[in-house]
Design a protein around this motif. Structure first.
Motif, mmCIF file in Angstrom:
data_model
loop_
_atom_site.group_PDB
_atom_site.id
_atom_site.type_symbol
_atom_site.label_atom_id
_atom_site.label_comp_id
_atom_site.label_asym_id
_atom_site.label_seq_id
_atom_site.Cartn_x
_atom_site.Cartn_y
_atom_site.Cartn_z
ATOM 1 N N CYS A 67 36.763 27.327 53.908
ATOM 2 C CA CYS A 67 37.422 28.599 54.185
ATOM 3 C C CYS A 67 36.721 29.297 55.346
ATOM 4 C CB CYS A 67 37.386 29.502 52.958
ATOM 5 S SG CYS A 67 38.228 28.800 51.530
ATOM 6 N N GLU A 79 36.751 34.728 50.151
ATOM 7 C CA GLU A 79 37.730 35.548 49.432
ATOM 8 C C GLU A 79 37.835 34.995 48.022
ATOM 9 O OE1 GLU A 79 42.512 36.437 49.495
ATOM 10 O OE2 GLU A 79 41.568 35.605 51.274
ATOM 11 N N VAL A 80 37.448 35.768 47.048
ATOM 12 C CA VAL A 80 37.480 35.323 45.657
ATOM 13 C C VAL A 80 38.875 35.576 45.093
ATOM 14 C CG1 VAL A 80 36.516 35.675 43.353
ATOM 15 C CG2 VAL A 80 35.028 35.768 45.362
ATOM 16 N N HIS A 81 39.456 34.530 44.518
ATOM 17 C CA HIS A 81 40.768 34.640 43.893
ATOM 18 C C HIS A 81 40.551 34.812 42.399
ATOM 19 C CE1 HIS A 81 41.461 32.516 47.704
ATOM 20 N NE2 HIS A 81 42.581 33.222 47.732
ATOM 21 N N GLN A 82 40.469 36.051 41.952
ATOM 22 C CA GLN A 82 40.066 36.378 40.585
ATOM 23 C C GLN A 82 40.981 35.761 39.538
ATOM 24 O OE1 GLN A 82 37.085 37.934 39.975
ATOM 25 N NE2 GLN A 82 37.507 37.184 37.918
ATOM 26 N N GLU A 83 42.309 35.746 39.807
ATOM 27 C CA GLU A 83 43.212 35.182 38.793
ATOM 28 C C GLU A 83 42.942 33.695 38.590
ATOM 29 O OE1 GLU A 83 45.002 35.297 42.723
ATOM 30 O OE2 GLU A 83 44.161 36.996 41.669
ATOM 31 N N LEU A 84 42.601 32.997 39.660
ATOM 32 C CA LEU A 84 42.243 31.578 39.556
ATOM 33 C C LEU A 84 40.941 31.418 38.769
ATOM 34 C CD1 LEU A 84 42.667 28.604 40.253
ATOM 35 C CD2 LEU A 84 41.460 29.024 42.387
ATOM 36 N N LEU A 85 39.959 32.243 39.078
ATOM 37 C CA LEU A 85 38.682 32.180 38.355
ATOM 38 C C LEU A 85 38.869 32.455 36.873
ATOM 39 C CD1 LEU A 85 36.144 33.903 40.771
ATOM 40 C CD2 LEU A 85 36.373 31.484 40.240
ATOM 41 N N ASN A 86 39.759 33.366 36.535
ATOM 42 C CA ASN A 86 40.022 33.660 35.115
ATOM 43 C C ASN A 86 40.584 32.432 34.409
ATOM 44 O OD1 ASN A 86 39.148 36.285 35.503
ATOM 45 N ND2 ASN A 86 41.216 37.135 35.712
#
Length: 122
Positions: free
Chosen positions: A11, A15-22
């Motif tokens: 990348c 940029e952290v994709h929080q929904e993916l991490l959840n």
């Protein structure tokens, strides 16, 4: 198998994709389960054990027959069978003075078949 150097794209920004991490945090098995899975795959990392499993695909066999089929000593075969049995990949049954070995269950066959398909695909 050829070893190629493959450049991986990264990348440009963090940029952290929080929904993916959840989702990952919900689905990721506990650390001890991941460790056990990695240990299981180490057992498959020996070509002699793979050869033994392929013989057991075809038939239930005794150590003598396995040793003859693989051109190995009974002692060497027994050592590998012990590892396979400890990892619940093969099972044994005694009949008189002989001990016969077979694949533990359909999972073992499926794991080997999936691996074989993967290495044979173009």
């Amino acid at each position: 198998m050829k070893h190629e150097h493959i450049a991986l794209d990264c990348c440009d920004s963090i940029e952290v994709h929080q929904e993916l991490l959840n989702i990952v945090n919900e689905k990721l098995p506990p650390e001890e389960v991941l460790y056990d899975l990695a240990e299981l795959f180490k057992v498959f990392g020996d070509s002699t054990r793979i050869r033994i499993l392929f013989v057991l695909f075809e038939a239930e066999v005794c150590v003598c027959d396995l040793a003859a089929a693989l051109n190995m000593t009974q002692s060497a075969v027994s050592h590998q069978l012990r590892i396979l049995k400890q990892n619940k990949l093969v099972r044994s049954r005694r009949e008189g003075k002989s001990v016969f070995y077979s694949l533990a269950d359909a999972h073992v066959r499926a794991i080997i078949n999936q691996g074989l398909e993967h290495v044979e695909e173009d």
